[in-house]
Design an enzyme around this catalytic site. Sequence first.
Site, PDB file in Angstrom:
ATOM      1  N   ASP A   8      19.172 -15.683 -17.876  1.00 17.44           N
ATOM      2  CA  ASP A   8      19.682 -17.005 -17.561  1.00 17.44           C
ATOM      3  C   ASP A   8      20.788 -16.843 -16.517  1.00 17.44           C
ATOM      4  O   ASP A   8      21.358 -15.762 -16.374  1.00 17.44           O
ATOM      5  CB  ASP A   8      20.223 -17.617 -18.866  1.00 17.44           C
ATOM      6  CG  ASP A   8      21.041 -18.846 -18.627  1.00 17.44           C
ATOM      7  OD1 ASP A   8      20.524 -19.779 -17.988  1.00 17.44           O
ATOM      8  OD2 ASP A   8      22.208 -18.883 -19.089  1.00 17.44           O
ATOM      9  N   ASP A  10      23.632 -19.552 -15.455  1.00  9.74           N
ATOM     10  CA  ASP A  10      24.960 -20.118 -15.737  1.00  9.74           C
ATOM     11  C   ASP A  10      25.441 -19.746 -17.135  1.00  9.74           C
ATOM     12  O   ASP A  10      24.749 -19.974 -18.127  1.00  9.74           O
ATOM     13  CB  ASP A  10      24.918 -21.648 -15.591  1.00  9.74           C
ATOM     14  CG  ASP A  10      24.474 -22.067 -14.188  1.00  9.74           C
ATOM     15  OD1 ASP A  10      24.982 -21.495 -13.217  1.00  9.74           O
ATOM     16  OD2 ASP A  10      23.610 -22.951 -14.086  1.00  9.74           O
TER      17      ASP A  10
END
Length: 183
Positions: A8, A10
């Site tokens: 991922d 952020d």
Amino acid sequence: MQRAVFLDRDGTLIVEKNYLSRPEDVEPFAGAGGALKKLADAGYALVMVTNQSGIGRGYFTMAEAERVNARVCGDFAREGARFEKIYIAPEAPDQPSRGRKPSPQFLFDAREEFALDLAESFMVGDKLIDLQCGWNAGVKKSILVRTGYGRETERENAGEISRAVVVDGLAEMADWILRSGSK
Ligand SMILES: [Mg+2]
């Protein structure tokens, strides 16, 4: 077949900033590039999988998101970590989407494109949807980092999280994978 670590963006690779749209606001976590380089050196493909609902919500454009990603890639490349590919789901949560996490679709796409062994691969993120994405794809382990929303995720989903590995950040994540994934 190659192994991969899906990441991922952020709150996992870079500091979570609400609807980040400006390259100058990209702030990689300290030590993150070095951690990913260790995985790459061990033969893991690095693949970024990011939901960017700010596009679907009209807050910023795909072009802006791509400029942010280019900055992220540049910052990590300086540390010796190169991403094979970045998958972006631009839809808002209420819009139909082919790949928005927790969908495993982008991991399946990557498996086809790079001949990956998902059962020997890992998914890393700070939200439950990241972990679910990995489980839905049949990865070896989903790994929760305590950065970004990670602590909140750990606190609020104790039951489901018991299936995951929980680590403080990317350095611990890389060490865990290298310890467990060696064969
Ligand atoms: Mg995140």
